[in-house]
Design a protein around this motif. Structure first.
Motif, PDB file in Angstrom:
ATOM      1  N   ALA A 439      75.560  59.652  33.248  1.00  0.00           N
ATOM      2  CA  ALA A 439      76.611  59.771  32.226  1.00  0.00           C
ATOM      3  C   ALA A 439      76.081  59.353  30.855  1.00  0.00           C
ATOM      4  O   ALA A 439      76.414  59.935  29.836  1.00  0.00           O
ATOM      5  CB  ALA A 439      77.812  58.898  32.606  1.00  0.00           C
ATOM      6  N   ASN A 445      77.725  62.962  30.014  1.00  0.00           N
ATOM      7  CA  ASN A 445      79.099  63.069  29.544  1.00  0.00           C
ATOM      8  C   ASN A 445      79.370  62.224  28.299  1.00  0.00           C
ATOM      9  O   ASN A 445      80.105  62.618  27.403  1.00  0.00           O
ATOM     10  CB  ASN A 445      80.034  62.630  30.674  1.00  0.00           C
ATOM     11  CG  ASN A 445      81.422  63.149  30.435  1.00  0.00           C
ATOM     12  OD1 ASN A 445      81.605  64.327  30.169  1.00  0.00           O
ATOM     13  ND2 ASN A 445      82.390  62.250  30.479  1.00  0.00           N
ATOM     14  N   ARG A 448      78.232  63.922  25.260  1.00  0.00           N
ATOM     15  CA  ARG A 448      79.147  65.041  25.003  1.00  0.00           C
ATOM     16  C   ARG A 448      80.423  64.544  24.301  1.00  0.00           C
ATOM     17  O   ARG A 448      80.888  65.128  23.337  1.00  0.00           O
ATOM     18  CB  ARG A 448      79.498  65.696  26.347  1.00  0.00           C
ATOM     19  CG  ARG A 448      79.907  67.149  26.258  1.00  0.00           C
ATOM     20  CD  ARG A 448      79.877  67.796  27.646  1.00  0.00           C
ATOM     21  NE  ARG A 448      80.666  67.072  28.634  1.00  0.00           N
ATOM     22  CZ  ARG A 448      81.987  67.159  28.774  1.00  0.00           C
ATOM     23  NH1 ARG A 448      82.681  67.950  27.999  1.00  0.00           N
ATOM     24  NH2 ARG A 448      82.620  66.468  29.706  1.00  0.00           N
TER      25      ARG A 448
END
Ligand code: BUP
Length: 459
Positions: A439, A445, A448
């Motif tokens: 992550a 993520n 992102r």
């Protein structure tokens, strides 16, 4: 400033559990080329908070500090004796003073990210100044599901045995609800009651969590299953990880760990604001001896560090402390927890499950024996259990604080030995660590989410 650089101000509230994720978030924003202004409230409740802020500001001279001097609060008007909650209230009542401070900033602000404890006092300010506002929720997504649904059930027959009103989520037993939420007129319950319905007025909620740790809650949010009407988007920006600036140079615990075998040490800490009873502290000491493990125990005796003056001999007892020296290190001082948990010698963590501690254990793949002491910690302990990063002995209740219950050393030692010996737990914790790294890493993520937020701010 560079053209098109997003300018973001951060407003934490009180306590290390709230300040830490803000300063870690600030380093991420700097990394993503944002201009950062840190709003600091004066005075802070604990000494550790002001030292932490000083270290942060000297590590990042490019950050603007905006000093926010608070109005005095008459404690008799706020229904609490907890100095951290009283500080929330002080900031809330002073929030209108923020407007001129924020308008004085140059270049103008794109967004304000503020602590969840300040929602209804900050929103009128950001609305009048036309600044986007984002909440940093310093606990688990599971706890956020409870927070966001609070108005739906607070008015009903106050909580049955389990809370099944949150669709898509495993029910929350009444025994896990933060005790102060069950006291209708407590300051904490009043803040949540007032703030939760205002969530739709915010542009987004940032939560320090990640898919591999809280798949259930995050999936429910992203599928809009647990969403109350108008709830803004939830950004899982975690893990927010320990940073270089946090190291404060006292290395006795590290030196001691260097001499221990891999995975042999249990690290014990109940966070920055748990004042365990002295009877319970002594049982913890006996328990560590009974566990037959090596141990590193961080003792705290008072809720606020400025008052924590007595030595280990007085708090734990001279005889016990002497005995403990043979197998472990007991300290009564702030340690670099993030760094200690990364040490190869640490094989387990007895934790109160403050959310930052859970994230740090997950980041380093250290199995947890959960022993929640108050607040959101049982809900976080549920996450610990469900994710597989740790185990939870529920019969221990809220530490030594409920019904004067004292968990005996024999029992504590037994559970620690079990946790340290469980291979499956180590495998599961290592898996969560991998998920956390994924992550956090390039293309993960977390990256992102930050890219999305920065783009949003620059529009
Ligand atoms: Br104690 C202690 N060193 O000696 P939580 C804590 N910490 O680095 P809390 C140290 O403080 P809330 C110490 O690593 C974590 O980042 C620890 O936050 C660090 O619990 C932070 O774990 C503590 O969230 O706050 O302090 O009880 O109740 O608000 O969760």
């Amino acid at each position: 400033s560079q053209p098109h650089q997003a300018h973001v101000a951060l407003l934490p509230s009180a306590g290390m559990g709230h300040l830490t994720p803000f300063l870690r978030l600030a380093t991420k924003l700097i990394h993503h080329h944002c201009l950062v202004t840190l709003i600091t409230t004066h005075p802070t409740v604990s000494l550790t908070e002001s030292q932490f802020i000083t270290r942060f500001l000297s590590a990042f001279p490019q950050v603007t500090q905006l000093q926010f001097h608070l109005l005095p609060l008459d404690p008799s008007t706020a229904n609490s004796t907890d100095p951290f909650f009283l500080h929330f209230e002080t900031i809330r009542r002073s929030a209108h003073l923020l407007s001129p401070l924020l308008t004085s900033l140059s270049p103008p602000l794109h967004a304000l990210i503020y602590d969840v404890s300040l929602i209804s006092s900050v929103i009128p300010v950001t609305e009048s100044l036309h600044i986007s506002n984002y909440i940093l929720f310093p606990s688990s997504a599971r706890m956020f599901s409870l927070f966001s649904h609070f108005p739906n059930f607070a008015s009903k027959a106050i909580f049955g045995d389990v809370l099944e009103v949150i669709p898509g989520l495993k029910p929350i037993p009444r025994s896990s609800i933060p005790p102060l939420l069950l006291i209708p007129d407590s300051l904490f319950a009043n803040i949540v009651k007032e703030d939760s319905p205002k969530l739709p007025k915010s542009n987004g909620v940032l939560i320090n969590t990640f898919e591999g740790l809280e798949s259930e809650a995050l999936e429910a949010f992203s599928n809009r299953k647990v969403v109350i009407e108008g709830l803004p988007p939830v950004f899982a920006i975690g893990p927010l990880v320990p940073c270089e600036f946090e190291k404060e140079g006292w290395d006795e615990p590290l030196k001691w760990l260097n001499e221990q075998e891999d995975g042999s040490v249990v690290y014990v800490s109940f966070g920055s604001r748990t004042a365990m009873s002295r009877d319970q502290l002594r049982e913890v000491g006996h328990g560590l001896l009974k566990s037959e493990c090596r141990f590193l125990w961080v003792v705290k005796d008072k809720q606020v560090d400025k008052e924590d003056e007595e030595g280990l001999d007085e708090v734990v007892g001279h005889e016990l402390i002497e005995k403990m020296k043979e197998r472990g290190l007991v300290v009564k001082k702030w340690v670099d927890q993030g760094e200690l948990l990364s040490h190869r010698a640490v094989g387990g963590f007895v934790s109160h499950c403050g959310w930052n501690s859970v994230l740090e254990a997950a980041w380093h793949g250290v199995p947890i024996l959960a022993w929640p002491q108050g607040g959101d910690q049982k809900i976080n302990a549920e996450v610990v259990e469900m994710s597989g990063v740790g185990v939870w002995e529920k019969s221990w209740g809220w530490g030594g604080k409920d019904d004067q219950m004292v968990v005996k050393g024999e029992e504590i030692g037994k559970r620690i030995r079990e946790m340290m010996g469980k291979k499956l737990l180590r495998v599961q914790a290592a898996h969560i660590r991998e998920e956390a790294r994924k992550a956090f890493g390039v293309g993960g993520n977390c990256e992102r989410m930050f890219k999305q937020l920065v783009e949003e701010w620059k529009l």
